[in-house]
Write a protein that holds these residues in place. Structure first.
Motif, short mmCIF file in Angstrom:
data_model
loop_
_atom_site.label_atom_id
_atom_site.label_comp_id
_atom_site.label_asym_id
_atom_site.label_seq_id
_atom_site.Cartn_x
_atom_site.Cartn_y
_atom_site.Cartn_z
N TYR A 12 1.52 -8.14 -10.64
CA TYR A 12 1.22 -7.63 -9.31
C TYR A 12 -0.03 -8.28 -8.75
N LYS B 278 -0.31 -2.14 -1.71
CA LYS B 278 0.74 -1.72 -0.78
C LYS B 278 1.60 -0.62 -1.40
N GLU B 279 1.97 -0.80 -2.66
CA GLU B 279 2.78 0.21 -3.34
C GLU B 279 2.01 1.52 -3.44
N THR B 280 0.72 1.43 -3.72
CA THR B 280 -0.12 2.62 -3.84
C THR B 280 -0.28 3.32 -2.49
N ASP C 238 1.62 3.04 0.22
CA ASP C 238 2.91 3.55 0.69
C ASP C 238 3.24 4.88 0.03
N TYR C 239 2.93 4.99 -1.27
CA TYR C 239 3.22 6.23 -2.00
C TYR C 239 2.40 7.38 -1.43
N ASP D 39 0.05 -6.56 -3.33
CA ASP D 39 1.31 -5.88 -3.69
C ASP D 39 1.04 -4.53 -4.35
N GLY D 40 0.05 -4.50 -5.25
CA GLY D 40 -0.27 -3.25 -5.92
C GLY D 40 -0.84 -2.22 -4.97
N GLY E 120 -4.06 2.65 -8.91
CA GLY E 120 -2.64 2.88 -8.70
C GLY E 120 -2.29 4.34 -8.51
N LYS F 150 0.65 -0.57 -13.35
CA LYS F 150 1.90 -1.02 -13.97
C LYS F 150 1.68 -2.26 -14.85
N TYR G 233 -3.48 -3.50 -11.33
CA TYR G 233 -2.56 -2.41 -11.02
C TYR G 233 -2.10 -1.72 -12.30
#
Length: 305
Positions: A288, A295-297, A299-300, A292-293, A172, A213, A211
């Motif tokens: 997650y 993608k968030e990583t 994207d960041y 999804d995890g 993450g 989170k 993930y």
């Protein structure tokens, strides 16, 4: 509550610190910044730049009077443990004992300890539950497992409550690809820099990726639940390194053929941790999916490159 977090400037624990502060707790962070970063420190936490083996730890416990200690400060790299076993043991084993003595001396109610899937070694069956035999393949696995016994003994002898969390492969935001980062952070860095990713082995080896989170929510659950318990924290799913790279290439919008190298010493072939006990006794489960995890990583980090 007053909560002391060791390694609180690091990848996982900095996220836990954020969640604790958001929940209204008074948070104190110990970190020597050997792998952590000041930029990841929450400004609302009180920070002590000190090693967990430093004698000043006693003064910090006197000053902060923690009710709970969340212990993440550690040497976390398998290959470093193989190359420097004394260094690995000093931090992970002696460092934990030093904290346990302060917990005893200052009437700390509970320790939450970050352990690892590395304690199991080569799985005899999948998914690996908490009753699985413990035969670690690396000194890191040994040095993460040994403190579990000390924690249990301190509990028996002095009444210290505890929850031990054995993490699967955590990934993450804030994981450092330049240091001892996991495969996800290393792949993200390579893909976004248009560099060739490296796979050790044939890429068919599998891991249980979780993930960060979801790791945070498990620690938050352990504040009040899981007394004297030991729990796997995982997604209970297997993903091969090849599949991981393919999914990350898609999410990062890049395509690269990996370079294959020889397998590394101390690495297992397949891993999947059963998380049933955590679901039942911590009332916790991962929220997650891997996609999804990731993608968030991705994207960041895409915004940073």
């Amino acid at each position: 509550m007053n909560i002391l977090v060791t390694g609180g400037a690091g990848f996982i624990a900095s996220h836990i610190v954020d969640a604790l502060i958001e929940a209204g707790h008074r948070v104190y962070v110990i970190d020597n910044l050997s792998t952590g970063s000041r930029e990841q420190l929450n400004e609302q936490a009180s920070y002590y730049e000190v090693d967990i083996l430093d004698e000043r730890i006693a003064e910090i416990f006197d000053e902060t009077k923690p009710e709970i200690v969340i212990h993440h400060a550690a040497q976390i790299d398998v290959q470093t443990s193989i190359q420097k076993p004394m260094f690995d043991a000093k931090i992970n084993i002696l460092g934990t004992i030093a904290l346990l003595e302060q917990c005893r001396n200052h009437s700390v109610r509970k320790m939450i300890y970050a352990s690892s899937a590395a304690v199991y070694g080569t799985p005899e069956y999948l998914g690996v539950d908490e009753r699985h035999p413990l035969r670690p393949l690396s000194f890191y696995g040994i040095s993460k497992h040994t403190p579990e016994h000390y924690i249990e003994a301190f509990s028996h002898l002095y009444g210290l409550d505890y929850t031990i969390l054995r993490y699967a492969n955590v990934y993450g935001i804030r994981q450092d690809p330049k240091g001892e980062g996991g495969v996800v952070s290393i792949f993200v860095d390579k893909l976004l820099r248009s560099e060739q990713p490296i796979i050790f082995g044939d890429g068919e080896q599998t891991r249980d990726f979780i993930y960060v989170k979801d790791i945070v929510s498990a620690n938050m659950a352990a504040l009040e639940k899981g007394s004297r318990g030991l729990f796997n924290v995982s997604c209970n799913e297997q993903t091969s390194v090849k599949e991981l790279l393919q999914l990350m290439s898609e999410l990062c919008g890049t395509t690269f053929a990996p370079e294959y190298r020889a397998p590394r010493a101390g690495d297992i072939v397949h891993s999947r941790l059963d998380n049933t006990a955590a679901a039942q006794l911590l009332n916790w489960e991962p929220r997650y999916s891997l996609r999804d995890g990731l993608k968030e990583t991705c994207d960041y980090y895409r915004k940073l490159y």
